[in-house]
Design a protein around this motif. Structure first.
Motif, mmCIF file in Angstrom:
data_model
loop_
_atom_site.group_PDB
_atom_site.id
_atom_site.type_symbol
_atom_site.label_atom_id
_atom_site.label_comp_id
_atom_site.label_asym_id
_atom_site.label_seq_id
_atom_site.Cartn_x
_atom_site.Cartn_y
_atom_site.Cartn_z
ATOM 1 N N VAL A 40 0.849 -1.194 0.000
ATOM 2 C CA VAL A 40 0.000 0.000 0.000
ATOM 3 C C VAL A 40 0.881 1.239 0.000
ATOM 4 N N GLU A 41 0.315 2.352 -0.448
ATOM 5 C CA GLU A 41 1.045 3.613 -0.365
ATOM 6 C C GLU A 41 1.159 4.001 1.106
ATOM 7 N N PRO A 42 2.349 4.366 1.541
ATOM 8 C CA PRO A 42 2.515 4.736 2.949
ATOM 9 C C PRO A 42 1.944 6.120 3.242
ATOM 10 N N ASN A 112 15.515 7.837 -10.201
ATOM 11 C CA ASN A 112 14.308 8.389 -9.599
ATOM 12 C C ASN A 112 13.509 7.197 -9.097
ATOM 13 N N ILE A 113 13.339 7.108 -7.795
ATOM 14 C CA ILE A 113 12.679 5.928 -7.230
ATOM 15 C C ILE A 113 11.168 5.942 -7.437
ATOM 16 N N GLU A 114 10.623 7.054 -7.929
ATOM 17 C CA GLU A 114 9.185 7.123 -8.158
ATOM 18 C C GLU A 114 8.849 7.661 -9.553
ATOM 19 N N SER A 115 9.703 7.420 -10.515
ATOM 20 C CA SER A 115 9.434 7.974 -11.846
ATOM 21 C C SER A 115 8.232 7.320 -12.524
ATOM 22 N N TYR A 116 7.875 6.116 -12.145
ATOM 23 C CA TYR A 116 6.713 5.451 -12.733
ATOM 24 C C TYR A 116 5.514 5.440 -11.800
ATOM 25 N N GLU A 117 5.761 5.328 -10.520
ATOM 26 C CA GLU A 117 4.687 5.417 -9.536
ATOM 27 C C GLU A 117 5.276 5.550 -8.143
ATOM 28 N N ARG A 118 4.455 5.989 -7.206
ATOM 29 C CA ARG A 118 4.899 6.166 -5.826
ATOM 30 C C ARG A 118 5.278 4.819 -5.216
ATOM 31 N N ILE A 119 6.169 4.882 -4.244
ATOM 32 C CA ILE A 119 6.556 3.648 -3.561
ATOM 33 C C ILE A 119 5.342 3.066 -2.847
ATOM 34 N N LYS A 120 5.392 1.775 -2.651
ATOM 35 C CA LYS A 120 4.378 1.074 -1.866
ATOM 36 C C LYS A 120 5.116 0.254 -0.812
ATOM 37 N N VAL A 121 4.459 0.017 0.308
ATOM 38 C CA VAL A 121 5.115 -0.612 1.442
ATOM 39 C C VAL A 121 4.283 -1.770 1.954
ATOM 40 N N ASN A 122 4.970 -2.806 2.367
ATOM 41 C CA ASN A 122 4.349 -3.922 3.053
ATOM 42 C C ASN A 122 5.110 -4.092 4.362
ATOM 43 N N ALA A 123 4.480 -3.699 5.468
ATOM 44 C CA ALA A 123 5.126 -3.796 6.776
ATOM 45 C C ALA A 123 5.038 -5.228 7.273
ATOM 46 N N ILE A 124 6.184 -5.834 7.498
ATOM 47 C CA ILE A 124 6.246 -7.200 7.996
ATOM 48 C C ILE A 124 6.089 -7.186 9.513
ATOM 49 N N ASN A 125 6.852 -6.321 10.168
ATOM 50 C CA ASN A 125 6.703 -6.068 11.600
ATOM 51 C C ASN A 125 7.317 -4.697 11.877
ATOM 52 N N ASP A 126 7.492 -4.340 13.140
ATOM 53 C CA ASP A 126 7.997 -3.005 13.474
ATOM 54 C C ASP A 126 9.410 -2.756 12.978
ATOM 55 N N ASN A 127 10.182 -3.830 12.750
ATOM 56 C CA ASN A 127 11.584 -3.680 12.366
ATOM 57 C C ASN A 127 11.901 -4.170 10.960
ATOM 58 N N LYS A 128 10.910 -4.623 10.218
ATOM 59 C CA LYS A 128 11.143 -5.105 8.853
ATOM 60 C C LYS A 128 10.026 -4.620 7.945
ATOM 61 N N VAL A 129 10.432 -4.091 6.794
ATOM 62 C CA VAL A 129 9.499 -3.543 5.824
ATOM 63 C C VAL A 129 10.007 -3.888 4.431
ATOM 64 N N THR A 130 9.076 -4.163 3.530
ATOM 65 C CA THR A 130 9.429 -4.338 2.129
ATOM 66 C C THR A 130 8.848 -3.164 1.359
#
Length: 186
Positions: A40-42, A112-130
């Motif tokens: 999801v978009e953060p 450019n990390i968002e030249s095609y679309e905004r980043i999306k995030v999948n939080a695995i837990n408080d200390n790990k994120v994809t």
């Protein structure tokens, strides 16, 4: 009258506390519909937290390619030299260093990390994120032509001492990219 002010103040305090809670609800924006595997978009405050380590990774990656020295990247992110799998696109930065430095020299890079679309995030837990990154890298060659282009990748971040760092990357291979496009367009 004092009772009215007291309850009015309580309502204001409760509403302001509710506003301070982290929003974990998906946005209703059409572009941020639930993506593959829960991405999801953060929220804006989280966006800042995750783009910085991704940009730092991209800086070290492009410097490794420009200087034809994978150790520039591996010294900063030693875990990326482990579990390299070219067929799956896992930790394949060394392949980019080798392939883009064959036959010509690179003198500069833009990403450019968002030249095609905004980043999306999948939080695995408080200390790990994809972080799902759909951006671009363009390298300037010594003949002033360009190499590079679009990329789609997952950047696996872990938090140590309140700092996020990259522990793994997974670039979409061509078949994975085509599958992603089909699912996205459904």
């Amino acid at each position: 009258m004092k009772t009215f002010h007291f309850w009015g103040l309580m309502v204001v305090l409760l509403l302001s506390l509710l506003g301070c809670q982290q929003n974990s609800v998906l946005s209703d924006d059409l572009n941020s519909k639930k993506d593959l595997q829960g991405f999801v978009e953060p929220e804006p405050s989280d966006w800042v937290k995750y783009t910085k380590p991704v940009r730092e990774y991209m800086y070290h990656r492009t410097q490794a390619v420009i200087n034809n020295d994978i150790n520039i990247l591996w010294e900063r992110y030693p875990e990326l030299k482990e579990n390299i799998d070219s067929e799956k696109g896992v930790n394949v930065e060394k392949n980019e260093v080798e392939s883009l430095n064959h036959g010509f020299d690179l003198v500069d890079a833009n990403y450019n990390i968002e030249s095609y679309e905004r980043i999306k995030v999948n939080a695995i837990n408080d200390n790990k994120v994809t972080v799902l990154v759909h951006g671009s890298i363009v390298y300037l060659r010594d003949d002033f032509d360009e190499s590079g282009g679009e990329y789609l990748m997952k950047v696996f971040l872990k938090q140590n001492d309140n700092q996020w760092t990259v522990e793994k990357t997974d670039e979409y291979t061509l078949p994975e990219y085509k599958e992603w496009l089909q699912e996205k367009n459904q």
